[in-house]
Design a protein around this motif. Structure first.
Motif, PDB file in Angstrom:
ATOM      1  N   ALA A 120       0.737  -1.411  -0.228  1.00  0.00           N
ATOM      2  CA  ALA A 120      -0.015  -0.107  -0.094  1.00  0.00           C
ATOM      3  C   ALA A 120       0.549   1.170   0.118  1.00  0.00           C
ATOM      4  O   ALA A 120       0.704   2.568  -0.116  1.00  0.00           O
ATOM      5  CB  ALA A 120      -1.058  -0.164   0.878  1.00  0.00           C
ATOM      6  N   LEU A 121       2.535   0.786  -0.087  1.00  0.00           N
ATOM      7  CA  LEU A 121       2.612   2.223   0.180  1.00  0.00           C
ATOM      8  C   LEU A 121       4.018   2.994  -1.153  1.00  0.00           C
ATOM      9  O   LEU A 121       4.041   1.889  -1.577  1.00  0.00           O
ATOM     10  CB  LEU A 121       4.041   1.942   1.199  1.00  0.00           C
ATOM     11  N   GLY A 122       3.950   3.459  -1.672  1.00  0.00           N
ATOM     12  CA  GLY A 122       5.407   3.639  -3.025  1.00  0.00           C
ATOM     13  C   GLY A 122       6.648   3.933  -2.502  1.00  0.00           C
ATOM     14  O   GLY A 122       7.027   3.075  -1.401  1.00  0.00           O
ATOM     15  N   GLU A 123       7.319   3.828  -3.390  1.00  0.00           N
ATOM     16  CA  GLU A 123       9.132   2.817  -3.419  1.00  0.00           C
ATOM     17  C   GLU A 123       9.578   3.575  -1.908  1.00  0.00           C
ATOM     18  O   GLU A 123      10.144   2.997  -1.660  1.00  0.00           O
ATOM     19  CB  GLU A 123       9.204   2.862  -4.626  1.00  0.00           C
ATOM     20  N   VAL A 124       9.238   4.613  -2.056  1.00  0.00           N
ATOM     21  CA  VAL A 124      10.613   5.329  -1.221  1.00  0.00           C
ATOM     22  C   VAL A 124       9.530   5.158   0.411  1.00  0.00           C
ATOM     23  O   VAL A 124      10.463   5.400   0.712  1.00  0.00           O
ATOM     24  CB  VAL A 124      10.070   6.649  -1.619  1.00  0.00           C
ATOM     25  N   ASP A 125       8.366   5.286   0.442  1.00  0.00           N
ATOM     26  CA  ASP A 125       7.580   5.070   1.529  1.00  0.00           C
ATOM     27  C   ASP A 125       7.710   3.896   2.483  1.00  0.00           C
ATOM     28  O   ASP A 125       8.336   3.478   3.249  1.00  0.00           O
ATOM     29  CB  ASP A 125       6.207   5.646   1.932  1.00  0.00           C
ATOM     30  N   ARG A 126       7.696   3.043   1.375  1.00  0.00           N
ATOM     31  CA  ARG A 126       8.340   1.614   2.143  1.00  0.00           C
ATOM     32  C   ARG A 126       9.356   1.471   2.519  1.00  0.00           C
ATOM     33  O   ARG A 126       9.549   0.768   3.413  1.00  0.00           O
ATOM     34  CB  ARG A 126       7.933   0.441   0.392  1.00  0.00           C
ATOM     35  N   SER A 127      10.507   1.473   1.297  1.00  0.00           N
ATOM     36  CA  SER A 127      12.238   2.100   1.896  1.00  0.00           C
ATOM     37  C   SER A 127      12.105   2.368   3.222  1.00  0.00           C
ATOM     38  O   SER A 127      13.064   1.963   4.828  1.00  0.00           O
ATOM     39  CB  SER A 127      12.885   2.344   0.703  1.00  0.00           C
ATOM     40  N   ALA A 128      11.383   3.415   3.665  1.00  0.00           N
ATOM     41  CA  ALA A 128      11.274   4.268   4.787  1.00  0.00           C
ATOM     42  C   ALA A 128      11.453   3.940   5.848  1.00  0.00           C
ATOM     43  O   ALA A 128      11.054   3.603   6.635  1.00  0.00           O
ATOM     44  CB  ALA A 128      11.385   5.758   4.873  1.00  0.00           C
ATOM     45  N   ALA A 129       9.654   2.962   5.867  1.00  0.00           N
ATOM     46  CA  ALA A 129       8.859   2.186   6.684  1.00  0.00           C
ATOM     47  C   ALA A 129      10.031   1.067   6.849  1.00  0.00           C
ATOM     48  O   ALA A 129      10.424   1.106   8.501  1.00  0.00           O
ATOM     49  CB  ALA A 129       8.075   1.999   6.598  1.00  0.00           C
ATOM     50  N   ILE A 130      10.458   0.563   5.830  1.00  0.00           N
ATOM     51  CA  ILE A 130      11.509  -0.438   6.844  1.00  0.00           C
ATOM     52  C   ILE A 130      12.692  -0.710   7.701  1.00  0.00           C
ATOM     53  O   ILE A 130      13.508  -0.659   8.770  1.00  0.00           O
ATOM     54  CB  ILE A 130      12.124  -1.457   5.666  1.00  0.00           C
ATOM     55  N   GLY A 132      13.023   2.392   9.282  1.00  0.00           N
ATOM     56  CA  GLY A 132      12.353   3.168  10.373  1.00  0.00           C
ATOM     57  C   GLY A 132      12.446   1.891  11.586  1.00  0.00           C
ATOM     58  O   GLY A 132      12.959   2.616  12.411  1.00  0.00           O
ATOM     59  N   LEU A 133      11.333   0.770  11.106  1.00  0.00           N
ATOM     60  CA  LEU A 133      11.544   0.228  12.213  1.00  0.00           C
ATOM     61  C   LEU A 133      13.386  -0.599  11.985  1.00  0.00           C
ATOM     62  O   LEU A 133      13.195  -1.304  13.613  1.00  0.00           O
ATOM     63  CB  LEU A 133      10.657  -1.558  11.253  1.00  0.00           C
ATOM     64  N   GLU A 134      14.089  -0.739  11.468  1.00  0.00           N
ATOM     65  CA  GLU A 134      14.967  -1.160  12.029  1.00  0.00           C
ATOM     66  C   GLU A 134      15.850  -0.419  12.568  1.00  0.00           C
ATOM     67  O   GLU A 134      16.158  -0.843  13.745  1.00  0.00           O
ATOM     68  CB  GLU A 134      15.994  -1.321  10.556  1.00  0.00           C
ATOM     69  N   LEU A 135      15.407   1.074  12.502  1.00  0.00           N
ATOM     70  CA  LEU A 135      16.514   1.464  13.555  1.00  0.00           C
ATOM     71  C   LEU A 135      15.923   1.929  15.114  1.00  0.00           C
ATOM     72  O   LEU A 135      16.629   2.106  15.758  1.00  0.00           O
ATOM     73  CB  LEU A 135      16.669   3.285  12.947  1.00  0.00           C
ATOM     74  N   TYR A 136      14.219   1.695  14.887  1.00  0.00           N
ATOM     75  CA  TYR A 136      13.944   1.824  15.810  1.00  0.00           C
ATOM     76  C   TYR A 136      14.259   0.296  16.606  1.00  0.00           C
ATOM     77  O   TYR A 136      14.180   0.653  18.225  1.00  0.00           O
ATOM     78  CB  TYR A 136      12.153   1.795  15.895  1.00  0.00           C
ATOM     79  N   ALA A 137      14.241  -0.733  15.788  1.00  0.00           N
ATOM     80  CA  ALA A 137      14.520  -1.441  17.291  1.00  0.00           C
ATOM     81  C   ALA A 137      15.168  -2.021  17.400  1.00  0.00           C
ATOM     82  O   ALA A 137      16.143  -2.610  18.550  1.00  0.00           O
ATOM     83  CB  ALA A 137      13.935  -2.702  15.759  1.00  0.00           C
ATOM     84  N   ARG A 138      16.740  -1.103  16.418  1.00  0.00           N
ATOM     85  CA  ARG A 138      18.346  -1.075  17.206  1.00  0.00           C
ATOM     86  C   ARG A 138      17.794  -0.147  17.984  1.00  0.00           C
ATOM     87  O   ARG A 138      18.981  -0.671  18.979  1.00  0.00           O
ATOM     88  CB  ARG A 138      18.397  -0.907  16.327  1.00  0.00           C
TER      89      ARG A 138
END
Length: 306
Positions: A120-130, A132-138
């Motif tokens: 449901a996300l565009g390519e840029v937003d999809r990459s940003a979401a992934i 962001g989640l990686e950074l948050y988890a770390r």
């Protein structure tokens, strides 16, 4: 636009993710198992074999909880006790054929849900979401690990552990042989070596184990108003958690309180992470060494005003 309350925004987003993924339900509906059991199956699928203790460390749960979780999975026929050819005392668990089928069902269901959301996300937003989640988890992991660390003054009982730390870490960066601090006589008796009024040395503990250390003392052969940041080393498991910066701040504050005006240090060019930290803390590179430390193997020198 950056939120005015980033903590509140992060918490709200976390709650929404938890609710949308169904983590408030007692069981993972499609998999027919609890969320703890689901995570145990996933990790056993990833690592092939794990003991209760290893799963507890991975899942961030106490051993008794994991033991009950594994027992339920075993009763359902999803896991079984395996053997370790290298260590007969180790009692790992592994997935059964039924457990692998159940895990495949979980992966299809969970993967499909996440795939629909990302689609449901565009390519840029999809990459940003992934990302962001990686950074948050770390960041959450780093925060947890840092909270497990404590800094305290060295005691005589710490001498063997500190000597082992120094002799383990320095060779990782090629700092062995003549001209390096690893050969200093004080290495085996650090508590006494830094027991003077104008010296201090601290250890970093994690679960009662020394995982880092560092301190300061007057610069040998240098000006009376100059101290040296000495023997600051950390095991790899705690590097990058910010504990080095905390220890440097403590050492610099204490050195200034002891009457020093400047702080000098010697290191190696290949210790890039350490040099970045020194520069961040205000240390300026020097063209040549100061004092008479005897550490002619070092090739990078820094100093800062206190």
């Amino acid at each position: 636009m950056f939120p005015t309350d980033p903590v509140g925004a992060a918490r709200e987003a976390s709650r929404r993710i938890i609710r949308e993924l169904g983590f408030l339900q007692d069981r993972f509906v499609e998999g027919g198992v609890s969320h703890a059991e689901c995570h145990a199956l996933i990790e056993l699928g990833k690592h092939r074999r794990c003991t209760v203790g290893e799963l507890a460390e991975i899942l961030r749960l106490d051993k008794s909880t994991v033991s009950r979780t594994v027992s339920r999975l075993a009763a359902a026929g999803y896991v079984t006790t395996a053997t370790d050819a290298k260590d007969a005392r180790r009692k790992p668990f592994a997935l059964t054929a039924s457990g692998k089928r159940r895990l495949a069902m979980i992966d299809r269901s969970a993967g499909g849900r996440v795939n629909e959301a990302l689609a449901a996300l565009g390519e840029v937003d999809r990459s940003a979401a992934i990302r962001g989640l990686e950074l948050y988890a770390r960041a959450l992991e780093r925060s947890r690990l840092r909270a497990e660390l404590s800094i305290r003054p060295i005691q005589s009982a710490d001498d063997p552990a500190v000597a082992a730390l120094i002799r383990t870490v320095m060779p990782e960066f090629g700092a062995k042989g003549p001209g390096f601090a690893i050969n200093d006589p004080e290495v085996d008796n650090m508590s006494a070596a830094y027991g003077g009024k104008r010296s201090a040395y601290w250890v970093v503990e994690r679960g009662g184990r020394v995982v880092g250390a560092g301190g300061f003392a007057p610069l040998e052969g240098g000006a009376k108003d100059t101290c040296e940041l000495r023997k600051m080393y950390f095991y790899s498991e705690v590097r990058g958690l910010g504990i080095g910066e905390m220890l440097i701040d403590l050492a610099l504050t204490s050195a200034k309180r002891a009457g020093f005006k400047r702080c000098y240090l010697e290191t190696l060019e290949n210790m890039t992470a350490a040099r970045r930290l020194y520069e961040k803390k205000g240390f300026v590179p020097l063209c040549a060494p100061k004092g008479k430390t005897g550490h002619f193997g070092c090739d990078a020198f820094y100093e800062r005003v206190l």
